[in-house]
Design a protein around this motif. Structure first.
Motif, mmCIF file in Angstrom:
data_model
loop_
_atom_site.group_PDB
_atom_site.id
_atom_site.type_symbol
_atom_site.label_atom_id
_atom_site.label_comp_id
_atom_site.label_asym_id
_atom_site.label_seq_id
_atom_site.Cartn_x
_atom_site.Cartn_y
_atom_site.Cartn_z
ATOM 1 N N GLU A 148 110.272 20.484 52.500
ATOM 2 C CA GLU A 148 109.095 21.036 53.169
ATOM 3 C C GLU A 148 108.734 20.160 54.365
ATOM 4 O OE1 GLU A 148 104.345 22.051 52.338
ATOM 5 O OE2 GLU A 148 105.602 21.218 50.745
ATOM 6 N N VAL A 149 108.635 20.777 55.532
ATOM 7 C CA VAL A 149 108.292 20.051 56.758
ATOM 8 C C VAL A 149 106.912 20.490 57.232
ATOM 9 C CG1 VAL A 149 108.913 19.563 59.150
ATOM 10 C CG2 VAL A 149 110.717 19.866 57.424
ATOM 11 N N VAL A 150 106.025 19.511 57.399
ATOM 12 C CA VAL A 150 104.646 19.781 57.831
ATOM 13 C C VAL A 150 104.399 19.064 59.156
ATOM 14 C CG1 VAL A 150 102.201 19.557 57.244
ATOM 15 C CG2 VAL A 150 103.899 19.893 55.427
ATOM 16 N N VAL A 151 103.846 19.767 60.138
ATOM 17 C CA VAL A 151 103.456 19.114 61.389
ATOM 18 C C VAL A 151 101.973 18.771 61.301
ATOM 19 C CG1 VAL A 151 105.235 20.081 62.871
ATOM 20 C CG2 VAL A 151 103.135 21.356 62.509
ATOM 21 N N LEU A 152 101.627 17.591 61.767
ATOM 22 C CA LEU A 152 100.252 17.088 61.682
ATOM 23 C C LEU A 152 99.831 16.537 63.029
ATOM 24 C CD1 LEU A 152 97.722 16.055 60.109
ATOM 25 C CD2 LEU A 152 99.062 14.035 59.519
ATOM 26 N N SER A 153 98.627 16.879 63.459
ATOM 27 C CA SER A 153 98.149 16.403 64.751
ATOM 28 C C SER A 153 96.651 16.189 64.726
ATOM 29 C CB SER A 153 98.496 17.413 65.849
ATOM 30 O OG SER A 153 98.130 16.927 67.129
ATOM 31 N N MET A 154 96.191 15.200 65.453
ATOM 32 C CA MET A 154 94.771 14.969 65.690
ATOM 33 C C MET A 154 94.501 15.382 67.125
ATOM 34 S SD MET A 154 92.641 11.383 65.283
ATOM 35 C CE MET A 154 92.545 10.851 67.001
ATOM 36 N N ALA A 155 93.788 16.505 67.307
ATOM 37 C CA ALA A 155 93.646 17.057 68.650
ATOM 38 C C ALA A 155 92.451 17.987 68.713
ATOM 39 C CB ALA A 155 94.915 17.820 69.030
ATOM 40 N N PRO A 156 91.943 18.246 69.926
ATOM 41 C CA PRO A 156 90.828 19.188 70.075
ATOM 42 C C PRO A 156 91.229 20.582 69.609
ATOM 43 C CG PRO A 156 91.124 17.871 72.061
ATOM 44 C CD PRO A 156 92.312 17.609 71.197
ATOM 45 N N ALA A 203 97.232 26.158 69.924
ATOM 46 C CA ALA A 203 98.377 26.945 70.388
ATOM 47 C C ALA A 203 99.588 26.058 70.654
ATOM 48 C CB ALA A 203 98.002 27.719 71.648
ATOM 49 N N THR A 204 99.343 24.876 71.188
ATOM 50 C CA THR A 204 100.436 23.945 71.465
ATOM 51 C C THR A 204 101.053 23.438 70.163
ATOM 52 O OG1 THR A 204 99.379 23.238 73.517
ATOM 53 C CG2 THR A 204 101.072 21.800 72.618
ATOM 54 N N ILE A 205 100.200 23.079 69.214
ATOM 55 C CA ILE A 205 100.687 22.566 67.923
ATOM 56 C C ILE A 205 101.465 23.640 67.170
ATOM 57 C CG2 ILE A 205 99.948 21.626 65.689
ATOM 58 C CD1 ILE A 205 97.482 20.508 67.232
ATOM 59 N N ARG A 206 101.075 24.886 67.369
ATOM 60 C CA ARG A 206 101.750 25.982 66.682
ATOM 61 C C ARG A 206 103.218 26.083 67.098
ATOM 62 N NH1 ARG A 206 99.503 29.893 63.609
ATOM 63 N NH2 ARG A 206 97.399 29.301 64.268
ATOM 64 N N ILE A 208 93.659 18.020 62.851
ATOM 65 C CA ILE A 208 92.388 17.324 62.622
ATOM 66 C C ILE A 208 91.516 17.545 63.856
ATOM 67 C CG2 ILE A 208 91.315 15.119 62.064
ATOM 68 C CD1 ILE A 208 94.274 14.225 61.329
ATOM 69 N N VAL A 209 90.388 18.206 63.665
ATOM 70 C CA VAL A 209 89.481 18.517 64.769
ATOM 71 C C VAL A 209 88.095 17.989 64.437
ATOM 72 C CG1 VAL A 209 88.433 20.343 66.152
ATOM 73 C CG2 VAL A 209 90.776 20.610 65.315
ATOM 74 N N ASP A 210 87.569 17.116 65.288
ATOM 75 C CA ASP A 210 86.224 16.584 65.072
ATOM 76 C C ASP A 210 85.730 15.979 66.384
ATOM 77 O OD1 ASP A 210 83.935 14.932 64.134
ATOM 78 O OD2 ASP A 210 84.697 15.525 62.165
ATOM 79 N N THR A 229 92.895 23.533 59.445
ATOM 80 C CA THR A 229 92.078 22.679 60.307
ATOM 81 C C THR A 229 91.136 21.861 59.432
ATOM 82 O OG1 THR A 229 92.161 24.291 62.108
ATOM 83 C CG2 THR A 229 90.443 22.609 62.209
ATOM 84 N N VAL A 230 91.158 20.541 59.606
ATOM 85 C CA VAL A 230 90.316 19.674 58.788
ATOM 86 C C VAL A 230 89.449 18.794 59.680
ATOM 87 C CG1 VAL A 230 91.977 19.637 56.887
ATOM 88 C CG2 VAL A 230 92.069 17.860 58.633
ATOM 89 N N SER A 231 88.360 18.291 59.128
ATOM 90 C CA SER A 231 87.421 17.430 59.852
ATOM 91 C C SER A 231 87.419 16.035 59.240
ATOM 92 C CB SER A 231 86.010 18.020 59.795
ATOM 93 O OG SER A 231 85.536 18.008 58.459
#
Length: 258
Positions: A57-65, A70-73, A86-88, A203-205
């Motif tokens: 299983e491959v998961v992409v993770l990013s901290m971004a606005p 769309a870019t992370i997708r 991660i959006v906060d 999306t997590v905070s």
């Protein structure tokens, strides 16, 4: 096996990148924003392993606005099974220390056997996130790898040094970072792009991660000054009138180059 790949949206390197002189932060509203190439190479390492090992299983993770979704997708379109963003608002201008703490908390929440990241992003170029995350997670790390081999129990690779190359191995779970020596990433095809729309995207905070981004008594890092790069000026031209050597020596001494 579960592999978490850290990706990041950055200003396109082909565009004109600038700092906001009031905040000291990169102006992300100027020019196009793209998925960092080193993050794509990291994802390619994970996907190549998954192609040969069903059940990975491959998961992409990013901290971004929020606007970066769309870019992370794109990581999902390339083949990742799911994504976490991660959006906060409290993370605006986060330094490396806070960034590592937040990413490590998100990785721990998602669960992992291996974390893969680039050795440094093209915007911040900190080069320490991989090691800092490993420290938070309490797992071994192997950074700046120019080649990677993943097995069920360990990860190995080669690191280029001033004296040659070094062979490193770490038991799983672990964190690794890769360099641009790794292969180019695959391009998302039409099937992948369509499938990405249906894949899990969470999306997590900071509250979800249990991380407090509040200002401590002592700041983690302080930017003292920021200024725009001065325009390039014309170089010094020396005309040889029999004393060019003396003029050149004087120039080198004056500019502390000799």
């Amino acid at each position: 096996m579960k592999i978490v790949v850290l990706v990041k949206e950055v200003p396109d390197t082909y565009g004109d990148r600038k700092l906001n002189l009031e905040t000291g932060l990169a102006d992300r509203d100027a020019g196009e924003r793209v998925l960092d190439e080193i993050g794509e190479r990291s994802l390619e390492v994970a996907l190549s392993y998954a192609d040969k090992n069903p059940g990975t299983e491959v998961v992409v993770l990013s901290m971004a606005p929020e606007a970066s979704a769309a870019t992370i997708r794109k990581g999902l379109a390339m083949g990742a099974a799911s994504a976490v963003q991660i959006v906060d608002g409290a993370l605006a201008g986060a330094d490396l220390g806070l960034t590592a703490e937040v990413l490590a908390a998100a990785v721990k929440r998602a669960g992992f056997d291996l974390v893969i990241t680039g050795n440094q992003s093209t915007d911040g170029s900190g080069g320490v996130i991989g090691a800092m995350i490993a420290e938070h997670l309490g797992v071994p790390h192997a950074t700046a790898l120019a080649a990677v081999e993943i097995s069920e129990a360990s990860v190995s690779g080669t690191r280029v040094t001033d004296a040659g190359t070094a062979r490193v191995t770490a038991p799983l779970p672990a964190v690794i970072s890769v360099t641009e020596a790794l292969p180019d990433a695959r391009f998302p095809n039409f099937k992948g792009i369509m499938a990405a729309k249906k894949k899990p995207f969470e999306t997590v905070s900071l509250a979800d991660l249990g991380v407090d981004a509040g200002v401590d008594t002592v700041a983690r890092s302080i930017m003292t000054v920021v200024s725009e790069k001065p325009p390039r000026s014309a170089g010094v031209k020396i005309t040889d009138e029999g004393d060019a050597g003396d003029k050149l020596a004087a120039f080198l001494i004056e500019n502390r180059l000799a």
